[in-house]
Design a protein around this motif. Structure first.
Motif, mmCIF file in Angstrom:
data_model
loop_
_atom_site.group_PDB
_atom_site.id
_atom_site.type_symbol
_atom_site.label_atom_id
_atom_site.label_comp_id
_atom_site.label_asym_id
_atom_site.label_seq_id
_atom_site.Cartn_x
_atom_site.Cartn_y
_atom_site.Cartn_z
ATOM 1 N N UNK A 228 0.820 -1.217 0.000
ATOM 2 C CA UNK A 228 0.000 0.000 0.000
ATOM 3 C C UNK A 228 0.849 1.261 0.000
ATOM 4 N N UNK A 229 1.970 1.232 0.733
ATOM 5 C CA UNK A 229 2.842 2.391 0.770
ATOM 6 C C UNK A 229 3.420 2.682 -0.621
ATOM 7 N N UNK A 230 3.811 1.633 -1.316
ATOM 8 C CA UNK A 230 4.354 1.845 -2.664
ATOM 9 C C UNK A 230 3.264 2.290 -3.644
ATOM 10 N N UNK A 231 2.033 1.813 -3.424
ATOM 11 C CA UNK A 231 0.941 2.261 -4.286
ATOM 12 C C UNK A 231 0.700 3.754 -4.106
ATOM 13 N N UNK A 232 0.713 4.207 -2.828
ATOM 14 C CA UNK A 232 0.537 5.636 -2.546
ATOM 15 C C UNK A 232 1.673 6.443 -3.157
ATOM 16 N N UNK A 233 2.883 5.962 -3.005
ATOM 17 C CA UNK A 233 4.023 6.665 -3.583
ATOM 18 C C UNK A 233 3.905 6.739 -5.105
ATOM 19 N N UNK A 234 3.424 5.625 -5.723
ATOM 20 C CA UNK A 234 3.235 5.644 -7.168
ATOM 21 C C UNK A 234 2.161 6.629 -7.598
ATOM 22 N N UNK A 235 1.049 6.698 -6.818
ATOM 23 C CA UNK A 235 -0.013 7.649 -7.149
ATOM 24 C C UNK A 235 0.472 9.089 -7.008
ATOM 25 N N UNK A 237 3.527 10.112 -7.313
ATOM 26 C CA UNK A 237 4.444 10.387 -8.412
ATOM 27 C C UNK A 237 3.672 10.618 -9.713
ATOM 28 N N UNK A 238 2.629 9.813 -9.909
ATOM 29 C CA UNK A 238 1.809 10.011 -11.111
ATOM 30 C C UNK A 238 1.120 11.373 -11.086
ATOM 31 N N UNK A 239 0.661 11.772 -9.882
ATOM 32 C CA UNK A 239 0.034 13.086 -9.744
ATOM 33 C C UNK A 239 1.020 14.198 -10.090
ATOM 34 N N UNK A 240 2.231 14.073 -9.580
ATOM 35 C CA UNK A 240 3.249 15.074 -9.900
ATOM 36 C C UNK A 240 3.533 15.094 -11.400
ATOM 37 N N UNK A 241 3.544 13.918 -12.011
ATOM 38 C CA UNK A 241 3.793 13.858 -13.450
ATOM 39 C C UNK A 241 2.689 14.564 -14.233
#
Length: 317
Positions: A228-235, A237-241
């Motif tokens: 879950x932590x990596x999913x949040x980090x991925x989201x 990062x995607x938001x920043x992108x």
């Protein structure tokens, strides 16, 4: 031995024949002489049997990897330990006892508790042998089955004492340390009984089913939390992108607008670039066709360009 018996039987047969032959000539003396001959023959047989028994039991052999101690009917256990090979003793008065001094394994499994009160099933394998110089003491106080009398009790006690110093997690992460402490404690206890321990190893270590399920559930929860932590980090990062991309597009549109307002020829340049790209695609295609200028976007913005040129530079101010 067989020769002595054969000679005794031959003497008895010759005496019986001699007595039978004399009985016909001398009368009543024949049976008496036959009885005497039979008695002498039986005595000879008994003497031969005693000698054979004595000769057979006066020696014994100690095989390789073994030692012998001797029990004497007059003085008890003799202090000498006899080595491999042929040895002598006094028949009936002395009795040899053979000990196997080669290394032998013994296994023990016990149920005990850890420091955090978790039930643990631990199995230990010990390689042991008797002290060759203390076999007389071992036979006198423990007997031939010394390992069955001593090792199970001290192994059980030492294993429980050492396991109680660690919690459940440490029993798994510090297994070599646990095994070493059990080995040291066992060697000290076994030395009191003149038993040499060559190796001590933990062969099996298991917890209760409830604890195993709890550990498994904990690990699954930790893995889910990490995922879950990596999913949040991925989201994030995607938001920043996406934000960065949108900002770039907005800034790009703003810059294009500014360029168009400052220089109307910018649109002509973009149109020429688009027409060049279309021309390159058509030229590299296998199907050859003819296109007019409008299809190549050369005149797509002709009207607007004319309006911009008529308006002059004053209309953009």
């Amino acid at each position: 031995m067989s020769n002595q018996f054969r000679q005794a039987f031959q003497r008895m047969a010759s005496q019986v024949n001699a007595s039978g032959g004399g009985g016909g000539a001398g009368g009543g003396g024949g049976p008496q002489r036959a009885a005497q001959a039979a008695a002498r023959s039986i005595g000879a047989l008994a003497s031969a049997a005693v000698l054979s028994y004595g000769a057979y039991n006066s020696v014994y052999t100690v095989q390789g990897g073994h030692r012998a101690v001797v029990f004497n009917r007059f003085v008890g256990m003799k202090d000498t330990v006899y080595g491999e090979g042929l040895n002598f003793n006094i028949p009936w008065f002395e009795h040899p006892v053979i000990f196997d001094i080669r290394t032998r394994p013994v296994n023990l499994q016990t149920l005990t508790g850890s420091m955090d009160l978790q039930m643990v099933t631990i199995a230990i394998r010990v390689l042991h042998k008797p002290d060759p110089n203390k076999l007389v003491w071992i036979y006198r106080f423990l007997g031939e089955n010394y390992d069955e009398r001593v090792l199970p009790s001290i192994m059980n006690e030492c294993a429980k004492a050492v396991v109680a110093r660690y919690n459940a997690n440490e029993l798994l992460t510090k297994r070599d340390e646990v095994s070493r402490e059990i080995s040291l404690d066992l060697q000290k206890r076994a030395a009191n009984f003149n038993i040499i321990l060559e190796d001590v190893a933990i062969t099996h270590l298991a917890f209760s089913p409830e604890y195993a399920k709890a550990v498994e559930a904990k690990q699954v929860a930790q893995q889910d939390a990490e995922r879950g932590k990596y999913i949040v980090m991925g989201a994030q990062q995607e938001k920043k992108t996406i934000i960065t991309k949108a900002r770039g597009e907005a800034e790009s549109a703003e810059l294009i607008g500014q360029a168009v307002r400052k220089n109307p020829g910018f649109m002509k340049l973009r149109r020429i670039d688009a027409a060049r790209d279309i021309a390159d695609i058509v030229a590299s295609s296998g199907n050859k066709i003819y296109l007019n200028a409008d299809t190549l976007l050369l005149n797509l913005l002709k009207d607007k360009d004319e309006k911009l040129e008529k308006g002059g530079s004053g209309g953009w101010r």
